[in-house]
Scaffold this motif. Structure first.
Motif, PDB file in Angstrom:
ATOM      1  N   GLY A  54      32.051 -36.748  10.520  1.00  0.00           N
ATOM      2  CA  GLY A  54      33.304 -36.662   9.608  1.00  0.00           C
ATOM      3  C   GLY A  54      34.525 -37.544   9.918  1.00  0.00           C
ATOM      4  N   SER A  55      34.230 -38.530  10.648  1.00  0.00           N
ATOM      5  CA  SER A  55      35.714 -39.365  11.213  1.00  0.00           C
ATOM      6  C   SER A  55      35.605 -40.731  10.355  1.00  0.00           C
ATOM      7  CB  SER A  55      35.490 -39.581  12.493  1.00  0.00           C
ATOM      8  OG  SER A  55      34.646 -40.077  13.277  1.00  0.00           O
ATOM      9  N   VAL A  56      34.571 -40.941   9.517  1.00  0.00           N
ATOM     10  CA  VAL A  56      34.556 -42.090   8.627  1.00  0.00           C
ATOM     11  C   VAL A  56      35.446 -42.226   7.707  1.00  0.00           C
ATOM     12  CG1 VAL A  56      32.706 -41.623   6.900  1.00  0.00           C
ATOM     13  CG2 VAL A  56      32.892 -44.140   8.427  1.00  0.00           C
ATOM     14  N   GLU A  57      35.972 -43.287   7.187  1.00  0.00           N
ATOM     15  CA  GLU A  57      36.850 -43.505   6.191  1.00  0.00           C
ATOM     16  C   GLU A  57      36.206 -44.324   5.186  1.00  0.00           C
ATOM     17  OE1 GLU A  57      40.736 -44.510   7.750  1.00  0.00           O
ATOM     18  OE2 GLU A  57      40.727 -42.826   8.692  1.00  0.00           O
ATOM     19  N   ALA A  58      36.711 -43.939   3.751  1.00  0.00           N
ATOM     20  CA  ALA A  58      35.576 -44.710   2.710  1.00  0.00           C
ATOM     21  C   ALA A  58      35.831 -46.090   2.642  1.00  0.00           C
ATOM     22  CB  ALA A  58      36.122 -43.944   1.566  1.00  0.00           C
ATOM     23  N   ASN A  59      37.142 -46.683   3.332  1.00  0.00           N
ATOM     24  CA  ASN A  59      37.377 -47.896   3.113  1.00  0.00           C
ATOM     25  C   ASN A  59      36.680 -48.959   3.984  1.00  0.00           C
ATOM     26  OD1 ASN A  59      38.583 -47.727   5.718  1.00  0.00           O
ATOM     27  ND2 ASN A  59      40.586 -47.595   5.160  1.00  0.00           N
ATOM     28  N   HIS A 115      29.312 -29.552   9.792  1.00  0.00           N
ATOM     29  CA  HIS A 115      30.578 -28.810  10.173  1.00  0.00           C
ATOM     30  C   HIS A 115      30.363 -28.284  11.525  1.00  0.00           C
ATOM     31  CE1 HIS A 115      32.294 -28.963   6.139  1.00  0.00           C
ATOM     32  NE2 HIS A 115      31.016 -28.722   5.457  1.00  0.00           N
ATOM     33  N   ARG A 116      31.408 -28.095  12.376  1.00  0.00           N
ATOM     34  CA  ARG A 116      31.235 -27.667  13.714  1.00  0.00           C
ATOM     35  C   ARG A 116      30.436 -26.388  13.966  1.00  0.00           C
ATOM     36  NH1 ARG A 116      33.440 -28.446  18.620  1.00  0.00           N
ATOM     37  NH2 ARG A 116      34.505 -30.620  17.937  1.00  0.00           N
ATOM     38  N   GLY A 158      24.997 -28.419  19.296  1.00  0.00           N
ATOM     39  CA  GLY A 158      25.310 -29.601  20.330  1.00  0.00           C
ATOM     40  C   GLY A 158      24.775 -30.996  19.689  1.00  0.00           C
ATOM     41  N   TYR A 159      25.051 -31.952  20.640  1.00  0.00           N
ATOM     42  CA  TYR A 159      24.284 -33.337  20.232  1.00  0.00           C
ATOM     43  C   TYR A 159      23.612 -33.622  21.672  1.00  0.00           C
ATOM     44  CZ  TYR A 159      23.633 -38.311  19.838  1.00  0.00           C
ATOM     45  OH  TYR A 159      23.144 -39.614  19.724  1.00  0.00           O
ATOM     46  N   LEU A 160      22.450 -33.896  21.727  1.00  0.00           N
ATOM     47  CA  LEU A 160      22.002 -34.477  22.902  1.00  0.00           C
ATOM     48  C   LEU A 160      21.164 -35.807  22.805  1.00  0.00           C
ATOM     49  CD1 LEU A 160      19.212 -31.606  23.926  1.00  0.00           C
ATOM     50  CD2 LEU A 160      21.648 -31.999  24.826  1.00  0.00           C
ATOM     51  N   MET A 217      30.474 -38.122  18.171  1.00  0.00           N
ATOM     52  CA  MET A 217      29.793 -36.870  17.964  1.00  0.00           C
ATOM     53  C   MET A 217      30.790 -35.758  18.485  1.00  0.00           C
ATOM     54  SD  MET A 217      27.297 -37.683  16.137  1.00  0.00           S
ATOM     55  CE  MET A 217      26.144 -36.275  15.793  1.00  0.00           C
ATOM     56  N   ILE A 218      31.460 -36.045  19.460  1.00  0.00           N
ATOM     57  CA  ILE A 218      32.273 -35.096  20.360  1.00  0.00           C
ATOM     58  C   ILE A 218      33.262 -34.493  19.502  1.00  0.00           C
ATOM     59  CG2 ILE A 218      33.883 -36.529  21.437  1.00  0.00           C
ATOM     60  CD1 ILE A 218      33.283 -34.690  23.920  1.00  0.00           C
ATOM     61  N   ARG A 219      33.550 -35.455  18.249  1.00  0.00           N
ATOM     62  CA  ARG A 219      34.591 -34.686  17.396  1.00  0.00           C
ATOM     63  C   ARG A 219      34.053 -33.699  16.602  1.00  0.00           C
ATOM     64  NH1 ARG A 219      38.295 -39.149  14.593  1.00  0.00           N
ATOM     65  NH2 ARG A 219      38.445 -40.477  16.205  1.00  0.00           N
TER      66      ARG A 219
END
Ligand SMILES: [Zn+2]
Length: 424
Positions: A152-157, A189-190, A195-197, A375-377
């Motif tokens: 969720g940290s990507v911006e459309a630009n 969503h969190r 988690g992520y492995l 992914m930690i975000r």
């Protein structure tokens, strides 16, 4: 280890090897491995991974950033909507790459999903295998576009970024067959994620030197990249006396020595500082250099150490410039905070590695960047490092033994099982 376990690990290792070899044939260049984001080779690799996911019993979809998702429903019905455990890595490569970087993590995740099905192991959460298409950031100016999309940290630009040929990411995604219109809507969503492995080769020499196959990652180093410039005065190499010169390159050399010294002194805090690129102008053997521009790469296991080192470099460089009558500038071009692995994921990973290797693993910091940093975000991260010969990576000589790959896959399966036990 009993013979049964050894046979199993050999079988898993051989399976991983055959998949790694199959992926390695998909390249833009004859005789070497180059697979950039959204290239025709990326498409072929994504299709192959999708086929493997389907055979492993997973439901396959491709998202707006061309990441392949292989989904497995939760094994047990509960009163609440089940959460999802994410396991993955990347299938893009650098130019003239090794075949294990990233690819091994995707292969290990697919085999783990396949084995969980074969062994009829039900999980109290959903499982999703992710094959990211952009971790290396070779084609476009930004790295880790795929994992940023899910986090969720990507911006459309980012869609307007262009590659060296002037092709926008939007056009490249369309050509690839991905619908980029809902790029920012792909965010997870969190609350929905366990988690992520990620399984990844170490890309360093520690495990090989220690004679150990696997390690648990403690953190992914924070990193800052700077563009530094030294401006002086160009002049005739024969006529300008030494005492009145403002040699930009000689000044840069002194700054570079300072950078190395700062890095060496911080070795205990896993601090490393590197100048890997320099441009001198005008760049002629008979002209005193008028300007020098170079890169500075600073990484450390904690952010305070990295920030202090950068400040020390900046201050020291200014003093050097002042003494030499030069102008020094230093501009941040990229910054990522340290990504610390979660104890609740490190614990099952360490225990799983001890189960399969017979020895408690060491903890290692990752000096290289990984998708876990983005992914930690979204969620907690945990990583398993796999020994690679002499620590060589980003190089066709990169090598991981089939036996070590077998151990890594089995350790991943047991990690997932242990997380399931804790979440049951
Ligand atoms: Zn990688």
């Amino acid at each position: 280890m009993t013979d049964g376990v050894t046979d199993n690990i050999r079988r898993l290792g051989e399976r991983a090897q055959s998949m790694i070899d199959a992926l390695a044939t998909i390249s833009a260049e004859e005789g070497k491995l180059t697979r950039l984001y959204l290239s025709p080779e990326h498409k072929r690799a994504a299709n192959l991974v999708g086929e493997w996911m389907r055979r492993a019993g997973l439901t396959v979809r491709m998202d707006a950033a061309a990441t392949m998702h292989g989904f497995r429903a939760a094994g047990r019905e509960g009163p609440r909507k089940p959460k999802r455990l994410l396991v993955g890595s990347h299938i893009d490569t650098v130019v003239d790459a090794g075949k294990y970087d990233g690819n091994l993590g995707v292969v290990a995740a697919v085999i783990a999903a396949e084995e969980l099905r074969v062994r009829a192991i039900a999980l109290p959460f959903e499982l999703e295998v992710l094959a990211f298409g952009d971790e290396e950031g070779v084609r476009y100016p930004k790295t880790m576009i795929s994992s940023s999309t899910i986090a969720g940290s990507v911006e459309a630009n980012v869609l307007d970024m262009t590659d060296a040929q002037g092709m926008t990411m939007r056009a490249a995604l369309a050509e690839f067959g991905a619908d980029s219109s809902h790029l920012t809507a792909e965010a997870y969503h969190r609350a929905d994620v366990v988690g992520y492995l990620e399984v990844h080769i170490e890309q360093g020499p520690v495990l090989d030197q220690a004679g150990e196959a696997l390690a648990v990652v403690s953190a992914i180093a924070g990193q800052t990249r700077f563009r530094a410039s030294v401006r002086g005065e160009a002049g005739h190499a024969g006529t300008v006396p030494m005492a009145i010169r403002h040699d930009a390159l000689a000044g840069a050399a002194e700054v570079i020595s300072l950078i190395e010294a700062v890095g060496r002194r911080g070795a205990k805090a896993s601090l490393v500082a590197t100048v890997g690129e320099i441009r001198v102008s005008p760049g002629a053997s008979n002209v005193i250099p008028g300007a020098a521009e170079f890169s500075i790469d600073v990484r450390a296991a904690d952010d305070a150490t990295r920030i202090a080192a950068a400040a020390e470099i900046r201050q020291g460089a200014r003093q050097i410039a002042l003494r030499r009558g030069l102008i020094f500038g230093m501009e941040t071009v990229h910054e990522k905070a340290v990504a610390v692995a979660a104890p609740r994921l490190k614990r099952p990973i360490a225990s799983a590695i001890a189960d399969v290797t017979g020895k408690a693993p060491r903890e290692l910091m990752s000096g290289a960047g990984h998708d876990g940093q983005t992914m930690i975000r979204l969620t907690d991260i945990g990583m398993i490092f796999v020994r690679c010969r002499a620590g060589i990576s980003h190089n066709p000589l990169e090598f991981v033994s089939a036996a070590d790959m077998g151990l890594a896959v089995e350790a991943l399966i047991r990690t997932i099982e242990k997380i399931a036990e804790e979440n049951a």
